[in-house]
Design a protein around this motif. Structure first.
Motif, PDB file in Angstrom:
ATOM      1  N   HIS A  24       0.842  -1.208   0.000  1.00 48.89           N
ATOM      2  CA  HIS A  24       0.000   0.000   0.000  1.00 48.89           C
ATOM      3  C   HIS A  24       0.869   1.248   0.000  1.00 48.89           C
ATOM      4  N   ARG A  25       0.270   2.290  -0.508  1.00 48.75           N
ATOM      5  CA  ARG A  25       0.846   3.630  -0.446  1.00 48.75           C
ATOM      6  C   ARG A  25      -0.294   4.529   0.004  1.00 48.75           C
ATOM      7  N   ARG A  26      -0.113   5.131   1.152  1.00 51.49           N
ATOM      8  CA  ARG A  26      -1.178   5.897   1.811  1.00 51.49           C
ATOM      9  C   ARG A  26      -2.392   4.988   1.991  1.00 51.49           C
ATOM     10  N   GLU A  41      -4.182   0.332  -1.975  1.00 47.88           N
ATOM     11  CA  GLU A  41      -3.507  -0.958  -2.088  1.00 47.88           C
ATOM     12  C   GLU A  41      -3.194  -1.231  -3.556  1.00 47.88           C
TER      13      GLU A  41
END
Length: 102
Positions: free
Chosen positions: A74-76, A79
Motif C-alpha cells: 500500500h501507499r497511503r 492498495e
C-alpha cells in the motif's frame, strides 16, 4: 559462514517485508501479463486468461488466491500489487508491457 547466511537472508527475504500480504495462490490462479496505465500510473491488470481488471479488483482477486506471483502493498490509503521478490527480473510487474483497457 554466518555472514554469508545473513547476506543471503537480506537479499532474498528483506524485500518481502515491504509487502503487507503474500497470498497463497490457488491451483487455478492466473498471472499478470500486462499493466493498464492512466497518466503513467497503474490502473489495472491484464491477466493470463485475457481478462482486464481494475487495480482494486486485482488486489481483491490476489488476496483470495486468484493471482500467482504477487503480494499486496500500500501507499497511503491505496492498495496495489507488487511482484514477489526473487532473482528473476523478467517476471517483475515493472517489466510487463502496458496494454489498453478492454
Amino acid at each position: 559462514m554466518k555472514e554469508n547466511t545473513e547476506k543471503e537472508f537480506l537479499r532474498s527475504e528483506l524485500p518481502k517485508l515491504a509487502l503487507d500480504e503474500i497470498p497463497t495462490p490457488k491451483d487455478d490462479a492466473v498471472t499478470i501479463t500486462g499493466l493498464v496505465k492512466q497518466g503513467g500510473r497503474v490502473s489495472g491488470y491484464q491477466l493470463s486468461d485475457d481478462r482486464v481488471v481494475s487495480r482494486a479488483d486485482g488486489v481483491a482477486l490476489a488476496k483470495s488466491g486468484g493471482i500467482r506471483g504477487v503480494g499486496v502493498a500500500h501507499r497511503r490509503d491505496t492498495e496495489y500489487l507488487k511482484s514477489i521478490p526473487d532473482e528473476t527480473e523478467g517476471n517483475n510487474l515493472s517489466s510487463l508491457p502496458t496494454v489498453d483497457a478492454k
